[in-house]
Design a protein around this motif. Structure first.
Motif, PDB file in Angstrom:
ATOM      1  N   THR A  77     -12.850 -14.464 -19.782  1.00  0.00           N
ATOM      2  CA  THR A  77     -13.336 -13.386 -20.509  1.00  0.00           C
ATOM      3  C   THR A  77     -13.859 -12.203 -19.989  1.00  0.00           C
ATOM      4  O   THR A  77     -14.013 -12.336 -18.709  1.00  0.00           O
ATOM      5  CB  THR A  77     -14.486 -14.020 -21.532  1.00  0.00           C
ATOM      6  OG1 THR A  77     -15.858 -13.902 -20.935  1.00  0.00           O
ATOM      7  CG2 THR A  77     -14.081 -15.415 -22.031  1.00  0.00           C
ATOM      8  N   THR A 178     -18.204 -22.064 -33.816  1.00  0.00           N
ATOM      9  CA  THR A 178     -17.618 -21.119 -33.063  1.00  0.00           C
ATOM     10  C   THR A 178     -18.497 -21.138 -31.969  1.00  0.00           C
ATOM     11  O   THR A 178     -19.788 -21.234 -31.983  1.00  0.00           O
ATOM     12  CB  THR A 178     -17.087 -19.992 -33.482  1.00  0.00           C
ATOM     13  OG1 THR A 178     -18.459 -19.085 -34.294  1.00  0.00           O
ATOM     14  CG2 THR A 178     -16.096 -20.183 -34.613  1.00  0.00           C
ATOM     15  N   LEU A 179     -17.864 -20.679 -30.794  1.00  0.00           N
ATOM     16  CA  LEU A 179     -18.829 -20.102 -29.630  1.00  0.00           C
ATOM     17  C   LEU A 179     -18.206 -19.146 -28.940  1.00  0.00           C
ATOM     18  O   LEU A 179     -16.779 -19.030 -28.701  1.00  0.00           O
ATOM     19  CB  LEU A 179     -18.467 -21.712 -28.556  1.00  0.00           C
ATOM     20  CG  LEU A 179     -19.168 -21.479 -27.020  1.00  0.00           C
ATOM     21  CD1 LEU A 179     -20.449 -21.864 -27.472  1.00  0.00           C
ATOM     22  CD2 LEU A 179     -18.636 -22.238 -26.080  1.00  0.00           C
ATOM     23  N   ARG A 180     -19.010 -17.973 -28.782  1.00  0.00           N
ATOM     24  CA  ARG A 180     -18.633 -16.680 -28.242  1.00  0.00           C
ATOM     25  C   ARG A 180     -19.022 -16.555 -26.780  1.00  0.00           C
ATOM     26  O   ARG A 180     -20.073 -16.746 -26.506  1.00  0.00           O
ATOM     27  CB  ARG A 180     -19.251 -15.626 -29.504  1.00  0.00           C
ATOM     28  CG  ARG A 180     -18.522 -14.292 -29.002  1.00  0.00           C
ATOM     29  CD  ARG A 180     -19.207 -13.149 -29.955  1.00  0.00           C
ATOM     30  NE  ARG A 180     -18.600 -13.183 -31.007  1.00  0.00           N
ATOM     31  CZ  ARG A 180     -17.692 -12.595 -31.482  1.00  0.00           C
ATOM     32  NH1 ARG A 180     -16.884 -11.993 -30.463  1.00  0.00           N
ATOM     33  NH2 ARG A 180     -17.140 -12.680 -32.777  1.00  0.00           N
ATOM     34  N   LEU A 181     -18.100 -15.900 -26.020  1.00  0.00           N
ATOM     35  CA  LEU A 181     -18.342 -15.498 -24.753  1.00  0.00           C
ATOM     36  C   LEU A 181     -17.531 -14.271 -24.506  1.00  0.00           C
ATOM     37  O   LEU A 181     -16.252 -14.338 -24.383  1.00  0.00           O
ATOM     38  CB  LEU A 181     -18.107 -16.710 -23.794  1.00  0.00           C
ATOM     39  CG  LEU A 181     -18.536 -16.262 -22.296  1.00  0.00           C
ATOM     40  CD1 LEU A 181     -19.961 -16.052 -22.252  1.00  0.00           C
ATOM     41  CD2 LEU A 181     -17.836 -17.137 -21.290  1.00  0.00           C
ATOM     42  N   ASP A 183     -15.470 -11.334 -25.142  1.00  0.00           N
ATOM     43  CA  ASP A 183     -14.405 -10.862 -26.109  1.00  0.00           C
ATOM     44  C   ASP A 183     -13.731 -12.298 -26.680  1.00  0.00           C
ATOM     45  O   ASP A 183     -12.447 -12.088 -27.262  1.00  0.00           O
ATOM     46  CB  ASP A 183     -13.217  -9.872 -25.753  1.00  0.00           C
ATOM     47  CG  ASP A 183     -12.659 -10.411 -24.239  1.00  0.00           C
ATOM     48  OD1 ASP A 183     -13.348 -11.313 -23.471  1.00  0.00           O
ATOM     49  OD2 ASP A 183     -11.599  -9.940 -23.963  1.00  0.00           O
ATOM     50  N   VAL A 184     -14.313 -13.519 -26.377  1.00  0.00           N
ATOM     51  CA  VAL A 184     -13.375 -14.533 -26.844  1.00  0.00           C
ATOM     52  C   VAL A 184     -14.306 -15.304 -27.794  1.00  0.00           C
ATOM     53  O   VAL A 184     -15.249 -15.544 -27.527  1.00  0.00           O
ATOM     54  CB  VAL A 184     -13.194 -15.492 -25.582  1.00  0.00           C
ATOM     55  CG1 VAL A 184     -12.244 -16.751 -25.978  1.00  0.00           C
ATOM     56  CG2 VAL A 184     -11.888 -14.798 -24.941  1.00  0.00           C
ATOM     57  N   VAL A 185     -13.646 -16.104 -28.740  1.00  0.00           N
ATOM     58  CA  VAL A 185     -14.309 -16.895 -29.654  1.00  0.00           C
ATOM     59  C   VAL A 185     -13.538 -18.204 -29.940  1.00  0.00           C
ATOM     60  O   VAL A 185     -12.327 -18.038 -29.950  1.00  0.00           O
ATOM     61  CB  VAL A 185     -14.321 -16.421 -31.208  1.00  0.00           C
ATOM     62  CG1 VAL A 185     -14.917 -17.301 -32.076  1.00  0.00           C
ATOM     63  CG2 VAL A 185     -15.188 -14.894 -31.047  1.00  0.00           C
ATOM     64  N   VAL A 186     -14.051 -19.264 -29.250  1.00  0.00           N
ATOM     65  CA  VAL A 186     -13.647 -20.494 -29.477  1.00  0.00           C
ATOM     66  C   VAL A 186     -14.170 -21.362 -30.634  1.00  0.00           C
ATOM     67  O   VAL A 186     -15.243 -21.415 -30.906  1.00  0.00           O
ATOM     68  CB  VAL A 186     -13.686 -21.356 -27.987  1.00  0.00           C
ATOM     69  CG1 VAL A 186     -13.068 -22.805 -28.043  1.00  0.00           C
ATOM     70  CG2 VAL A 186     -13.399 -20.426 -27.088  1.00  0.00           C
ATOM     71  N   THR A 187     -13.243 -22.078 -31.188  1.00  0.00           N
ATOM     72  CA  THR A 187     -13.498 -22.742 -32.625  1.00  0.00           C
ATOM     73  C   THR A 187     -13.302 -24.371 -32.010  1.00  0.00           C
ATOM     74  O   THR A 187     -12.411 -24.617 -31.469  1.00  0.00           O
ATOM     75  CB  THR A 187     -12.713 -22.472 -33.857  1.00  0.00           C
ATOM     76  OG1 THR A 187     -12.839 -21.124 -33.951  1.00  0.00           O
ATOM     77  CG2 THR A 187     -12.955 -23.572 -34.713  1.00  0.00           C
ATOM     78  N   TRP A 201      -9.985 -27.646 -29.165  1.00  0.00           N
ATOM     79  CA  TRP A 201     -10.554 -26.482 -29.035  1.00  0.00           C
ATOM     80  C   TRP A 201      -9.704 -25.341 -29.292  1.00  0.00           C
ATOM     81  O   TRP A 201      -8.352 -25.520 -28.592  1.00  0.00           O
ATOM     82  CB  TRP A 201     -11.302 -26.125 -27.578  1.00  0.00           C
ATOM     83  CG  TRP A 201     -12.125 -27.280 -27.179  1.00  0.00           C
ATOM     84  CD1 TRP A 201     -12.062 -28.482 -26.862  1.00  0.00           C
ATOM     85  CD2 TRP A 201     -13.545 -27.205 -27.946  1.00  0.00           C
ATOM     86  NE1 TRP A 201     -13.104 -29.268 -26.685  1.00  0.00           N
ATOM     87  CE2 TRP A 201     -14.274 -28.413 -27.237  1.00  0.00           C
ATOM     88  CE3 TRP A 201     -14.387 -26.323 -28.500  1.00  0.00           C
ATOM     89  CZ2 TRP A 201     -15.510 -28.730 -27.592  1.00  0.00           C
ATOM     90  CZ3 TRP A 201     -15.675 -26.686 -28.511  1.00  0.00           C
ATOM     91  CH2 TRP A 201     -16.228 -27.833 -28.140  1.00  0.00           C
ATOM     92  N   TRP A 203      -8.465 -20.882 -29.639  1.00  0.00           N
ATOM     93  CA  TRP A 203      -8.943 -19.494 -29.469  1.00  0.00           C
ATOM     94  C   TRP A 203      -7.627 -18.521 -29.464  1.00  0.00           C
ATOM     95  O   TRP A 203      -6.555 -19.118 -29.317  1.00  0.00           O
ATOM     96  CB  TRP A 203      -9.532 -19.379 -28.032  1.00  0.00           C
ATOM     97  CG  TRP A 203      -8.787 -19.830 -26.871  1.00  0.00           C
ATOM     98  CD1 TRP A 203      -8.243 -18.632 -26.114  1.00  0.00           C
ATOM     99  CD2 TRP A 203      -8.571 -20.950 -26.393  1.00  0.00           C
ATOM    100  NE1 TRP A 203      -7.603 -19.293 -25.089  1.00  0.00           N
ATOM    101  CE2 TRP A 203      -7.661 -20.972 -25.227  1.00  0.00           C
ATOM    102  CE3 TRP A 203      -8.874 -22.213 -26.555  1.00  0.00           C
ATOM    103  CZ2 TRP A 203      -7.279 -21.803 -24.297  1.00  0.00           C
ATOM    104  CZ3 TRP A 203      -8.448 -23.186 -25.695  1.00  0.00           C
ATOM    105  CH2 TRP A 203      -7.674 -22.918 -24.790  1.00  0.00           C
TER     106      TRP A 203
END
Length: 310
Positions: A77, A178-181, A183-187, A201, A203
């Motif tokens: 990211t 969700t987890l954001r880092l 510009d990426v959001v992981v669900t 996971w 994205w």
């Protein structure tokens, strides 16, 4: 004077013999003191998974930094990196070498996502978390197992599983969160069955305007040991969880599927094709998650039939 020059030449030759040329391979450092977090687990058995392979760029922000028989994912990211799974303790030096080869400092890794709390995928988490400073993220059920370094009796394979180093820096995450880092959001996608706390996971990965839904999937192998039966009424919750997981995979947005064990989804074949000819990308397959679910539901039904004698 001639004698002086001869002496100087001899001294220069002696010094050159003591210093390897820059073109030679760098000498390996002396072995460090024994590291308890890197103590090998089942080394003979685990060798089948740890065949060496170079890091691979799958698509956009998505890379693989693992092995022939175990995938370790990397999401890059704008503000850091995310790893998925940690393989075994003895695999950690190779994973870290892969990151460095890609120009990813260990300190850039902010999160390590866990698909399942078994030693082959989680044995290296404690060492990776220590070396990177990252937080390990897992389902609430898996987080409990990771914290103590061993599975409980609700795991279908509990009687045959090896212990692994306990993980200290943990963040539980629930299904759909969700987890954001950067510009990426992981669900997080709860996918119980192989273990009660299995988590997959998802994205988005983009190459220019070509954006794809990526799924890093937990194992769906319906294996058990020690007399465990999915058909036992006492295990009804995990039996039903498996059925929900198959349904979830069929409905999941999924253009690119990566599985914890690449051979379970043909990922080993796809990677070989990608290395030989990157375009068209063999990992792009919108039917991959449905096929993955169908294949393993058939295996699950076969196991149930064997358990019940049908």
């Amino acid at each position: 004077m001639t004698r002086i020059f001869a002496a100087l030449a001899a001294l220069a030759a002696a010094l050159a013999a003591c210093s390897p040329a820059q073109s030679q391979a760098v000498q390996a450092p002396a072995p460090a003191a024994k590291d308890p977090l890197l103590t090998p687990i089942a080394p003979d058995y685990a060798r089948q998974w740890l065949g060496e392979t170079a890091p691979a760029h799958i698509h956009g922000n998505t890379w693989l930094v693992g092995f022939e028989g175990l995938n370790v994912g990397l999401i890059r990211t704008k503000t850091g990196a995310i790893l998925i799974d940690g393989a075994l303790p003895q695999a950690v030096p190779a994973i870290e070498a892969h990151l460095k080869a890609l120009g990813v400092p260990l300190s850039d890794v902010k999160y390590i996502l866990s698909t399942e709390p078994h030693y082959d995928h989680s044995g290296g988490l404690a060492a990776l978390a220590r070396d990177t400073g990252a937080t390990v993220v897992a389902s609430p059920q898996a987080a409990q197992v990771l914290a103590r370094g061993r599975s409980g009796p609700d795991d279908p394979q509990s009687s045959s599983l090896e212990r692994f180093p306990a993980v200290q820096r943990l963040r539980p995450i629930a299904d759909g969160q969700t987890l954001r880092l950067g510009d990426v959001v992981v669900t997080a996608r709860a996918t119980p069955g192989h273990t009660p706390g299995s988590m997959s996971w998802t994205w988005r990965s983009c190459e220019g305007k070509d954006c794809r839904d990526v799924v890093f999937a937990s194992s769906l192998n319906p294996i058990a040991s020690g007399g465990y039966k999915y058909s036992d009424p006492a295990n009804r919750a995990l039996h039903d969880g498996f059925l929900k997981t198959f349904k979830a995979f069929r409905a999941m947005p999924c253009d690119i599927l990566i599985t914890a064990h690449p051979s379970q989804s043909g990922g080993d074949v796809k990677l070989a094709k990608l290395r030989a000819q990157p375009k068209p990308n063999p990992f792009i397959d919108p039917a991959a998650c449905r096929t993955y679910a169908d294949t393993h539901q058939a295996l699950f039904e076969k196991r149930l039939a064997k358990e019940t004698g049908r």
